[in-house]
Design an enzyme around this catalytic site. Structure first.
Site, PDB file in Angstrom:
ATOM      1  N   LYS A 191      67.484  78.139  36.563  1.00 39.09           N
ATOM      2  CA  LYS A 191      67.858  76.743  36.521  1.00 39.09           C
ATOM      3  C   LYS A 191      69.386  76.926  36.746  1.00 39.09           C
ATOM      4  CE  LYS A 191      65.914  72.719  36.100  1.00 39.09           C
ATOM      5  NZ  LYS A 191      64.519  72.533  36.619  1.00 39.09           N
ATOM      6  N   GLY A 198      54.571  53.818  34.490  1.00 41.38           N
ATOM      7  CA  GLY A 198      55.442  54.298  35.273  1.00 41.38           C
ATOM      8  C   GLY A 198      55.146  54.157  36.810  1.00 41.38           C
ATOM      9  N   ASN A 250      58.654  57.666  41.612  1.00 38.46           N
ATOM     10  CA  ASN A 250      58.130  58.668  42.523  1.00 38.46           C
ATOM     11  C   ASN A 250      56.833  59.154  42.067  1.00 38.46           C
ATOM     12  OD1 ASN A 250      57.679  61.422  43.342  1.00 38.46           O
ATOM     13  ND2 ASN A 250      59.379  61.037  44.533  1.00 38.46           N
ATOM     14  N   GLY A 256      54.706  58.104  39.375  1.00 36.13           N
ATOM     15  CA  GLY A 256      53.850  56.949  39.012  1.00 36.13           C
ATOM     16  C   GLY A 256      53.304  56.342  40.235  1.00 36.13           C
TER      17      GLY A 256
HETATM   18  P1  NAD Z   1      61.603  58.015  38.634  1.00 38.41           P
HETATM   19  O1  NAD Z   1      62.804  57.470  38.069  1.00 38.41           O
HETATM   20  O2  NAD Z   1      61.367  58.008  40.237  1.00 38.41           O
HETATM   21  O3  NAD Z   1      60.423  57.007  38.027  1.00 38.41           O
HETATM   22  C1  NAD Z   1      60.429  56.475  36.657  1.00 38.41           C
HETATM   23  C2  NAD Z   1      59.580  55.340  36.533  1.00 38.41           C
HETATM   24  O4  NAD Z   1      59.369  54.914  34.759  1.00 38.41           O
HETATM   25  C3  NAD Z   1      60.064  53.957  37.011  1.00 38.41           C
HETATM   26  O5  NAD Z   1      59.219  53.234  37.786  1.00 38.41           O
HETATM   27  C4  NAD Z   1      60.548  53.167  35.898  1.00 38.41           C
HETATM   28  O6  NAD Z   1      60.747  51.829  36.061  1.00 38.41           O
HETATM   29  C5  NAD Z   1      59.567  53.746  34.940  1.00 38.41           C
HETATM   30  N1  NAD Z   1      59.942  53.377  33.511  1.00 38.41           N
HETATM   31  C6  NAD Z   1      61.132  53.534  32.913  1.00 38.41           C
HETATM   32  N2  NAD Z   1      61.095  53.135  31.559  1.00 38.41           N
HETATM   33  C7  NAD Z   1      59.777  52.658  31.359  1.00 38.41           C
HETATM   34  C8  NAD Z   1      59.069  52.351  30.313  1.00 38.41           C
HETATM   35  N3  NAD Z   1      59.773  52.181  29.101  1.00 38.41           N
HETATM   36  N4  NAD Z   1      57.677  52.033  30.635  1.00 38.41           N
HETATM   37  C9  NAD Z   1      57.150  52.176  31.638  1.00 38.41           C
HETATM   38  N5  NAD Z   1      57.862  52.677  32.732  1.00 38.41           N
HETATM   39  C10 NAD Z   1      58.943  52.918  32.579  1.00 38.41           C
HETATM   40  O7  NAD Z   1      61.073  59.249  38.189  1.00 38.41           O
HETATM   41  P2  NAD Z   1      59.915  60.278  38.520  1.00 38.41           P
HETATM   42  O8  NAD Z   1      60.357  61.205  39.547  1.00 38.41           O
HETATM   43  O9  NAD Z   1      58.837  59.666  38.933  1.00 38.41           O
HETATM   44  O10 NAD Z   1      59.704  61.043  37.527  1.00 38.41           O
HETATM   45  C11 NAD Z   1      58.829  60.522  36.198  1.00 38.41           C
HETATM   46  C12 NAD Z   1      58.407  61.690  35.090  1.00 38.41           C
HETATM   47  O11 NAD Z   1      57.830  62.567  35.760  1.00 38.41           O
HETATM   48  C13 NAD Z   1      59.531  62.261  34.466  1.00 38.41           C
HETATM   49  O12 NAD Z   1      59.447  62.539  33.228  1.00 38.41           O
HETATM   50  C14 NAD Z   1      60.153  63.427  35.175  1.00 38.41           C
HETATM   51  O13 NAD Z   1      60.548  64.398  34.551  1.00 38.41           O
HETATM   52  C15 NAD Z   1      58.863  63.775  35.704  1.00 38.41           C
HETATM   53  N6  NAD Z   1      58.383  64.776  36.833  1.00 38.41           N
HETATM   54  C16 NAD Z   1      58.863  64.490  38.072  1.00 38.41           C
HETATM   55  C17 NAD Z   1      58.757  65.292  39.047  1.00 38.41           C
HETATM   56  C18 NAD Z   1      58.913  64.983  40.443  1.00 38.41           C
HETATM   57  O14 NAD Z   1      58.735  65.487  41.362  1.00 38.41           O
HETATM   58  N7  NAD Z   1      59.815  63.901  40.577  1.00 38.41           N
HETATM   59  C19 NAD Z   1      58.309  66.581  38.735  1.00 38.41           C
HETATM   60  C20 NAD Z   1      57.663  66.985  37.563  1.00 38.41           C
HETATM   61  C21 NAD Z   1      58.009  66.091  36.416  1.00 38.41           C
END
Ligand code: NAD
Length: 424
Positions: free
Chosen positions: A115, A227, A230, A232
């Site tokens: 990292k 969520g 991206n 969800g």
């Molecule tokens: P993102 O920022 O695109 O989406 C987050 C979503 O969560 C948004 O829709 C936001 O409105 C919602 N949210 C925020 N607070 C909330 C609450 N209290 N209740 C319900 N929903 C809520 O982020 P992402 O990239 O989708 O990542 C989501 C999770 O997945 C994170 O924990 C991230 O670390 C993990 N993750 C993402 C990836 C990736 O490829 N993007 C890879 C591994 C892990």
């Protein structure tokens, strides 16, 4: 992605590290590690700090601090993202690099873990300054990265555009094309098909395998997704395309539920038009709290850390939890789920699809052979299903939870590679 979310993601990752380190303490004692094994796992192979000057738009030169930690590379070149964040510390980078080592090992791809990042607030920079900082950082770490040493990728506050600057700077320094030095590139410069939704799809492949073990039938299950970013949104979309019944979804403004199933393409359109899933016609609004404990068979937390905790875990009705978010479940909730016989697929396995497709990108770059989407998906499916079955088998053997067996399996693989090399 909103800048606000990036700040949150950094905090969530700190929670993930905290939880992972406490889990690891137990796994170490379960495995009965020798002092040599413990010491080897407890220390990164290489950890460094760089300082580099950048001429800002004002004409003044400012010094920046960057880090890179290559935690372990016994199983292959180190692999891990580059994060730009004002509160980044070397300790964060170290913990995250260890988690990357474990994640690559659990899905059995031939990478170690790393990292890196720069201590900077990108919100305060012009595009020109952001580019200069990226290039300055790469010049500072150039001799330590490369397709067979350490391969960076996007992370919090870094994106495809920044990966292109990394690629370009590295290739200028080397005087040749080296696309496999970095992943997360656009398709036109050697990126892989299916990357944008690989985390969600990888998780769904694992989910389907878990459903088989639990004798759950697709036509009968009700799914709730927390969520709608991206991860969800893509998860809900893919599940809908596969004809699953997604009954509830939510975002930061609240959630919606429809017992006979939401028409997800229309929910996505509604969110794009209004900024939220809330008030989707034909559904009932619910709170995020209600979503987590609604009548469903499968719960997919895909938003924030610490969502399932001692206050709500006992009320969760789902039989299966797929952790697409990082660290959505606290240790107390984990214990409650175990007692309630709820199967929980841990983040380290559930959301590893993204790094698997990064591995495909690297591999395509090295061979100069670019795959159709179907081939990427087929290979992703095979890797994720095998990883799930490996973890599940160990879990049955050890009569433990999947999280414990995922960590054990990853550590065993790393130690085995070290032994084969004669380092232990
Ligand atoms: P993102 O920022 O695109 O989406 C987050 C979503 O969560 C948004 O829709 C936001 O409105 C919602 N949210 C925020 N607070 C909330 C609450 N209290 N209740 C319900 N929903 C809520 O982020 P992402 O990239 O989708 O990542 C989501 C999770 O997945 C994170 O924990 C991230 O670390 C993990 N993750 C993402 C990836 C990736 O490829 N993007 C890879 C591994 C892990």
């Amino acid at each position: 992605m909103e800048i606000k979310n990036h700040e949150r993601l950094h905090a969530d990752d700190r929670n993930l590290c905290r939880l992972a380190m406490s889990e690891l303490g137990d796994v170490y004692s379960d495995l009965g590690l020798s002092t040599e094994e413990f010491d080897l796992l407890d220390t990164p192979k290489r950890s460094f700090t760089v300082h580099f000057p950048v001429r800002m738009d004002s004409g003044k030169v400012k010094m920046y601090v960057g880090y890179r930690v290559q935690y372990n590379d016994a199983r292959g070149p180190a692999k891990g993202g580059i994060r730009f964040h004002p509160e980044l510390t070397l300790d964060d980078v170290r913990d995250l690099s260890f988690l990357m080592t474990l994640k690559c090992a659990v899905v059995n791809i031939p990478f170690g873990g790393s990292k890196g990042g720069v201590v900077v607030n990108p919100k305060e920079l012009s595009r020109n300054e952001l580019e200069k900082i990226t290039r300055g950082y790469i010049r500072a770490i150039e001799e330590y990265i490369g397709p067979f040493k350490d391969i960076p990728a996007p992370d919090v506050y870094t994106d495809e555009k920044i990966m292109v600057w990394i690629l370009d700077e590295f290739e200028r320094l080397k005087g040749e094309h080296v696309p496999a030095v970095v992943t997360g590139k656009p398709i036109e410069l050697g990126g892989s098909r299916a990357r944008s939704y690989s985390t969600s799809l990888g998780g769904i492949y694992v989910l389907e395998e878990a459903m088989k073990k639990m004798g759950m039938e697709k036509s009968k299950v009700k799914i709730a997704v927390q969520g709608f970013g991206n991860v969800g949104e893509n998860a809900a979309r893919i599940l809908h395309e596969k004809e699953y019944n997604v009954i509830a979804v939510s975002d930061s403004k609240g959630g919606i539920i429809k017992d006979d199933g939401l028409y997800i393409p229309a929910v996505i359109k509604h969110k794009d038009e209004t900024g939220s899933v809330v008030d989707f016609p034909g559904s009932r609004n619910i709170t995020n709290k209600e979503l987590l404990t609604c009548e469903c068979d499968i719960l997919i937390p895909a938003a924030l850390s610490d969502q399932l905790n001692r206050d709500n875990a006992k009320d969760v009705k789902a039989k299966l939890v797929l952790e697409l978010a990082n660290a959505p479940t606290t240790r107390e909730a984990d214990d409650i789920f175990f007692d309630k016989n709820i199967m929980l697929i841990p983040d380290i396995l559930a959301n590893a699809g993204g790094v698997v497709v990064s591995y495909f990108e690297w591999s395509q770059n090295l061979n100069n052979d670019y795959w159709e989407e179907e081939k990427v998906l087929e290979k992703l499916k095979r890797i994720m299903i095998t990883a799930f079955n490996d973890v599940h088998l160990l879990c049955e053997d050890q009569k433990c939870r999947l999280r414990r067996s995922a960590y054990s399996l990853a550590l065993k693989r790393i130690l085995h590679a070290e032994k084969l090399r004669g380092n232990l």
